[in-house]
Design a protein around this motif. Structure first.
Motif, PDB file in Angstrom:
ATOM      1  N   PHE A  48       0.842  -1.196   0.000  1.00  0.00           N
ATOM      2  CA  PHE A  48       0.000   0.000   0.000  1.00  0.00           C
ATOM      3  C   PHE A  48       0.883   1.254   0.000  1.00  0.00           C
ATOM      4  CE2 PHE A  48      -2.345   3.223   2.556  1.00  0.00           C
ATOM      5  CZ  PHE A  48      -3.444   3.408   1.737  1.00  0.00           C
ATOM      6  N   CYS A  49       1.914   1.256   0.832  1.00  0.00           N
ATOM      7  CA  CYS A  49       2.826   2.396   0.911  1.00  0.00           C
ATOM      8  C   CYS A  49       3.677   2.523  -0.353  1.00  0.00           C
ATOM      9  CB  CYS A  49       3.728   2.271   2.125  1.00  0.00           C
ATOM     10  SG  CYS A  49       2.849   2.328   3.694  1.00  0.00           S
ATOM     11  N   ALA A  50       4.081   1.385  -0.914  1.00  0.00           N
ATOM     12  CA  ALA A  50       4.869   1.412  -2.142  1.00  0.00           C
ATOM     13  C   ALA A  50       4.071   2.024  -3.290  1.00  0.00           C
ATOM     14  CB  ALA A  50       5.327   0.004  -2.504  1.00  0.00           C
ATOM     15  N   GLY A  51       2.774   1.711  -3.343  1.00  0.00           N
ATOM     16  CA  GLY A  51       1.927   2.316  -4.374  1.00  0.00           C
ATOM     17  C   GLY A  51       1.838   3.816  -4.224  1.00  0.00           C
ATOM     18  N   ILE A  52       1.778   4.279  -2.970  1.00  0.00           N
ATOM     19  CA  ILE A  52       1.760   5.732  -2.718  1.00  0.00           C
ATOM     20  C   ILE A  52       3.089   6.350  -3.141  1.00  0.00           C
ATOM     21  CG2 ILE A  52       1.678   7.493  -0.912  1.00  0.00           C
ATOM     22  CD1 ILE A  52      -0.201   5.596   0.649  1.00  0.00           C
ATOM     23  N   ALA A  53       4.195   5.730  -2.685  1.00  0.00           N
ATOM     24  CA  ALA A  53       5.524   6.258  -3.006  1.00  0.00           C
ATOM     25  C   ALA A  53       5.782   6.248  -4.515  1.00  0.00           C
ATOM     26  CB  ALA A  53       6.590   5.442  -2.280  1.00  0.00           C
ATOM     27  N   ALA A  54       5.224   5.250  -5.209  1.00  0.00           N
ATOM     28  CA  ALA A  54       5.426   5.152  -6.660  1.00  0.00           C
ATOM     29  C   ALA A  54       4.851   6.353  -7.391  1.00  0.00           C
ATOM     30  CB  ALA A  54       4.794   3.865  -7.185  1.00  0.00           C
ATOM     31  N   ARG A  55       3.815   6.962  -6.818  1.00  0.00           N
ATOM     32  CA  ARG A  55       3.178   8.112  -7.464  1.00  0.00           C
ATOM     33  C   ARG A  55       3.770   9.443  -7.018  1.00  0.00           C
ATOM     34  NH1 ARG A  55      -1.500   8.623  -5.718  1.00  0.00           N
ATOM     35  NH2 ARG A  55      -1.608   6.963  -4.134  1.00  0.00           N
ATOM     36  N   SER A  56       4.767   9.391  -6.147  1.00  0.00           N
ATOM     37  CA  SER A  56       5.474  10.613  -5.769  1.00  0.00           C
ATOM     38  C   SER A  56       6.549  10.918  -6.813  1.00  0.00           C
ATOM     39  CB  SER A  56       6.112  10.462  -4.381  1.00  0.00           C
ATOM     40  OG  SER A  56       7.155   9.501  -4.410  1.00  0.00           O
ATOM     41  N   LYS A  57       7.179  12.057  -6.689  1.00  0.00           N
ATOM     42  CA  LYS A  57       8.208  12.462  -7.654  1.00  0.00           C
ATOM     43  C   LYS A  57       9.567  12.457  -6.966  1.00  0.00           C
ATOM     44  CE  LYS A  57       5.026  15.395 -10.286  1.00  0.00           C
ATOM     45  NZ  LYS A  57       4.728  16.776 -10.773  1.00  0.00           N
ATOM     46  N   GLY A  58      10.507  11.735  -7.562  1.00  0.00           N
ATOM     47  CA  GLY A  58      11.845  11.688  -7.005  1.00  0.00           C
ATOM     48  C   GLY A  58      12.169  10.342  -6.385  1.00  0.00           C
ATOM     49  N   GLU A  62     -13.080  -1.096   0.622  1.00  0.00           N
ATOM     50  CA  GLU A  62     -12.613  -2.345   0.047  1.00  0.00           C
ATOM     51  C   GLU A  62     -12.020  -2.017  -1.312  1.00  0.00           C
ATOM     52  OE1 GLU A  62     -14.369  -6.785  -0.983  1.00  0.00           O
ATOM     53  OE2 GLU A  62     -15.309  -5.568   0.583  1.00  0.00           O
ATOM     54  N   VAL A  63     -10.738  -2.307  -1.502  1.00  0.00           N
ATOM     55  CA  VAL A  63     -10.042  -1.880  -2.714  1.00  0.00           C
ATOM     56  C   VAL A  63      -9.270  -3.038  -3.331  1.00  0.00           C
ATOM     57  CG1 VAL A  63      -9.789   0.450  -1.774  1.00  0.00           C
ATOM     58  CG2 VAL A  63      -7.903  -1.180  -1.556  1.00  0.00           C
ATOM     59  N   GLU A  64      -8.910  -2.844  -4.588  1.00  0.00           N
ATOM     60  CA  GLU A  64      -7.994  -3.762  -5.259  1.00  0.00           C
ATOM     61  C   GLU A  64      -6.579  -3.221  -5.109  1.00  0.00           C
ATOM     62  OE1 GLU A  64      -9.464  -3.925  -9.239  1.00  0.00           O
ATOM     63  OE2 GLU A  64     -10.918  -5.502  -8.770  1.00  0.00           O
ATOM     64  N   ALA A  65      -5.608  -4.115  -4.953  1.00  0.00           N
ATOM     65  CA  ALA A  65      -4.215  -3.734  -4.751  1.00  0.00           C
ATOM     66  C   ALA A  65      -3.709  -2.895  -5.925  1.00  0.00           C
ATOM     67  CB  ALA A  65      -3.359  -4.986  -4.589  1.00  0.00           C
ATOM     68  N   PRO A  66      -2.649  -2.108  -5.715  1.00  0.00           N
ATOM     69  CA  PRO A  66      -2.150  -1.208  -6.767  1.00  0.00           C
ATOM     70  C   PRO A  66      -1.769  -1.938  -8.050  1.00  0.00           C
ATOM     71  CG  PRO A  66      -1.153  -0.674  -4.658  1.00  0.00           C
ATOM     72  CD  PRO A  66      -1.894  -1.964  -4.465  1.00  0.00           C
ATOM     73  N   ASP A  67      -1.959  -1.240  -9.167  1.00  0.00           N
ATOM     74  CA  ASP A  67      -1.525  -1.772 -10.456  1.00  0.00           C
ATOM     75  C   ASP A  67      -0.061  -1.393 -10.683  1.00  0.00           C
ATOM     76  OD1 ASP A  67      -1.529   0.927 -11.121  1.00  0.00           O
ATOM     77  OD2 ASP A  67      -3.305   0.804 -12.392  1.00  0.00           O
ATOM     78  N   ARG A 111      -6.446 -10.585  -8.802  1.00  0.00           N
ATOM     79  CA  ARG A 111      -5.862  -9.378  -8.213  1.00  0.00           C
ATOM     80  C   ARG A 111      -6.203  -9.324  -6.717  1.00  0.00           C
ATOM     81  NH1 ARG A 111      -6.716  -3.247 -10.651  1.00  0.00           N
ATOM     82  NH2 ARG A 111      -5.424  -2.126  -9.129  1.00  0.00           N
ATOM     83  N   ALA A 112      -5.211  -9.002  -5.933  1.00  0.00           N
ATOM     84  CA  ALA A 112      -5.396  -8.955  -4.481  1.00  0.00           C
ATOM     85  C   ALA A 112      -6.387  -7.870  -4.089  1.00  0.00           C
ATOM     86  CB  ALA A 112      -4.057  -8.708  -3.803  1.00  0.00           C
ATOM     87  N   ARG A 113      -7.118  -8.138  -3.005  1.00  0.00           N
ATOM     88  CA  ARG A 113      -8.045  -7.148  -2.448  1.00  0.00           C
ATOM     89  C   ARG A 113      -7.707  -6.887  -0.990  1.00  0.00           C
ATOM     90  NH1 ARG A 113     -14.270  -8.230  -4.558  1.00  0.00           N
ATOM     91  NH2 ARG A 113     -13.847  -8.038  -6.791  1.00  0.00           N
ATOM     92  N   TRP A 114      -7.950  -5.653  -0.575  1.00  0.00           N
ATOM     93  CA  TRP A 114      -7.661  -5.252   0.798  1.00  0.00           C
ATOM     94  C   TRP A 114      -8.842  -4.517   1.399  1.00  0.00           C
ATOM     95  CZ3 TRP A 114      -2.788  -2.268  -1.131  1.00  0.00           C
ATOM     96  CH2 TRP A 114      -1.783  -3.186  -1.469  1.00  0.00           C
ATOM     97  N   LEU A 115      -8.927  -4.581   2.706  1.00  0.00           N
ATOM     98  CA  LEU A 115      -9.780  -3.683   3.462  1.00  0.00           C
ATOM     99  C   LEU A 115      -8.869  -2.587   3.987  1.00  0.00           C
ATOM    100  CD1 LEU A 115     -12.396  -2.835   4.895  1.00  0.00           C
ATOM    101  CD2 LEU A 115     -11.712  -4.303   6.809  1.00  0.00           C
ATOM    102  N   VAL A 116      -9.053  -1.372   3.504  1.00  0.00           N
ATOM    103  CA  VAL A 116      -8.233  -0.237   3.908  1.00  0.00           C
ATOM    104  C   VAL A 116      -9.062   0.633   4.849  1.00  0.00           C
ATOM    105  CG1 VAL A 116      -7.026   1.837   3.120  1.00  0.00           C
ATOM    106  CG2 VAL A 116      -6.909  -0.261   1.772  1.00  0.00           C
ATOM    107  N   GLU A 117      -8.598   0.764   6.086  1.00  0.00           N
ATOM    108  CA  GLU A 117      -9.304   1.543   7.100  1.00  0.00           C
ATOM    109  C   GLU A 117      -8.558   2.845   7.378  1.00  0.00           C
ATOM    110  OE1 GLU A 117     -10.864  -1.201  10.444  1.00  0.00           O
ATOM    111  OE2 GLU A 117      -9.160  -2.272   9.535  1.00  0.00           O
ATOM    112  N   ALA A 148       8.181  -3.434  -7.192  1.00  0.00           N
ATOM    113  CA  ALA A 148       8.186  -3.090  -8.612  1.00  0.00           C
ATOM    114  C   ALA A 148       6.853  -3.403  -9.270  1.00  0.00           C
ATOM    115  CB  ALA A 148       9.317  -3.838  -9.319  1.00  0.00           C
ATOM    116  N   GLN A 149       6.181  -4.464  -8.790  1.00  0.00           N
ATOM    117  CA  GLN A 149       4.893  -4.837  -9.368  1.00  0.00           C
ATOM    118  C   GLN A 149       3.823  -3.792  -9.115  1.00  0.00           C
ATOM    119  OE1 GLN A 149       3.953  -8.755  -7.874  1.00  0.00           O
ATOM    120  NE2 GLN A 149       5.085  -9.772  -9.514  1.00  0.00           N
ATOM    121  N   VAL A 150       3.980  -2.983  -8.066  1.00  0.00           N
ATOM    122  CA  VAL A 150       2.999  -1.930  -7.780  1.00  0.00           C
ATOM    123  C   VAL A 150       3.540  -0.559  -8.189  1.00  0.00           C
ATOM    124  CG1 VAL A 150       1.883  -3.230  -5.942  1.00  0.00           C
ATOM    125  CG2 VAL A 150       3.772  -1.694  -5.369  1.00  0.00           C
TER     126      VAL A 150
END
Length: 253
Positions: free
Chosen positions: A71-81, A221-226, A202-208, A98-100
């Motif tokens: 979840f954090c890697a998906g967030i970091a992947a969309r940051s710059k730098g 309820e979400v699907e894991a990052p692409d 595709r993996a699913r998560w409950l994100v609270e 890398a997959q996310v």
């Protein structure tokens, strides 16, 4: 009959709070998830940059931290730098990041000897100002330590993420202690998407969203990052169905 809430007054109050909490009263940028149902729950429409955010795994994930890390890697992947990722346990699986969407070429890995050293690395990284995000995996986060990280993030505008991982399930109760983090999240694994053929979907998560400064708690309820770090709501999901509620209760437990 109750009087309707004046949205203008609410907006002005939020702006005043942000000016008081911000380093210099300047407007703060956000990193949206790109999912309307989530972004509308967050003041400003996304995760506030220049702030500290906390993420932990739910259930057995409180120990392995796999879903929380992705979840954090998906967030970091969309940051710059570049992304500074600090650990005390050498069990981070780079191919999964890398997959996310978080390429190994963007990540600077730091293996600290203990959590005190890890916090120092995170603080230095946040103060540096040239990174897209700083991520640290740790079990304990005191109010004092979190406040130092929050101030460091505010000074540079860098996104800070603390992934809370514990060695024993009983230690996860520490997640309820107050910290200076702007948001606090818990990510629990749900059954993956069923496929019409043998295989794993595709993996699913409950994100609270457990805590959000100047915002409200919620769960999704979400699907894991692409491959670009983007999570999504399952298109066929009926949030009010008994099956969905049962999955959420099972994951949260």
């Amino acid at each position: 009959m109750p009087r309707p809430v004046d949205n203008t007054v609410v907006s002005e109050l939020r702006e005043r709070i942000q000016r008081l909490e911000g380093a210099s009263g300047r407007g703060r940028q956000v990193l949206p998830f790109g999912v309307t149902e989530i972004d509308r729950r967050l003041p400003g429409g996304g995760l506030v940059l220049g702030s500290l955010h906390e993420v932990a795994g739910g259930g057995n994930g409180a120990i392995d931290g796999a879903a929380a890390a992705l979840f954090c890697a998906g967030i970091a992947a969309r940051s710059k730098g570049k992304v500074l990722w600090c650990v005390t346990r050498p069990d981070l699986f780079a191919p999964a990041l890398a997959q996310v969407g978080l390429s190994p070429s963007r990540v600077i890995y730091v293996e600290a000897g203990d959590e005190k050293a890890l916090l120092s690395c995170m603080e230095e990284g946040l103060r540096h100002g040239g990174l897209g995000a700083v991520v640290g995996e740790l079990a304990r986060l005191s109010m004092t330590a979190s406040r130092r990280l929050q101030l460091a993030a505010e000074s540079s505008g860098t996104l800070g993420i603390a992934i809370r991982r514990w060695r024993r399930q009983a230690e996860a109760s520490d997640f309820g202690q107050p910290t200076a983090s702007v948001t606090r999240w818990r990510v629990s694994v749900l059954p993956s998407v069923p496929l019409p053929v043998p295989g794993v979907g595709r993996a699913r998560w409950l994100v609270e969203l457990i805590r959000c400064r100047a915002g409200e708690s919620a769960d999704f309820e979400v699907e894991a990052p692409d491959a670009k770090g983007r999570i999504a709501l399952p298109s066929e999901l009926a949030h009010g169905s008994p099956e969905a509620q049962a999955r959420r209760r099972s994951a949260a437990g």
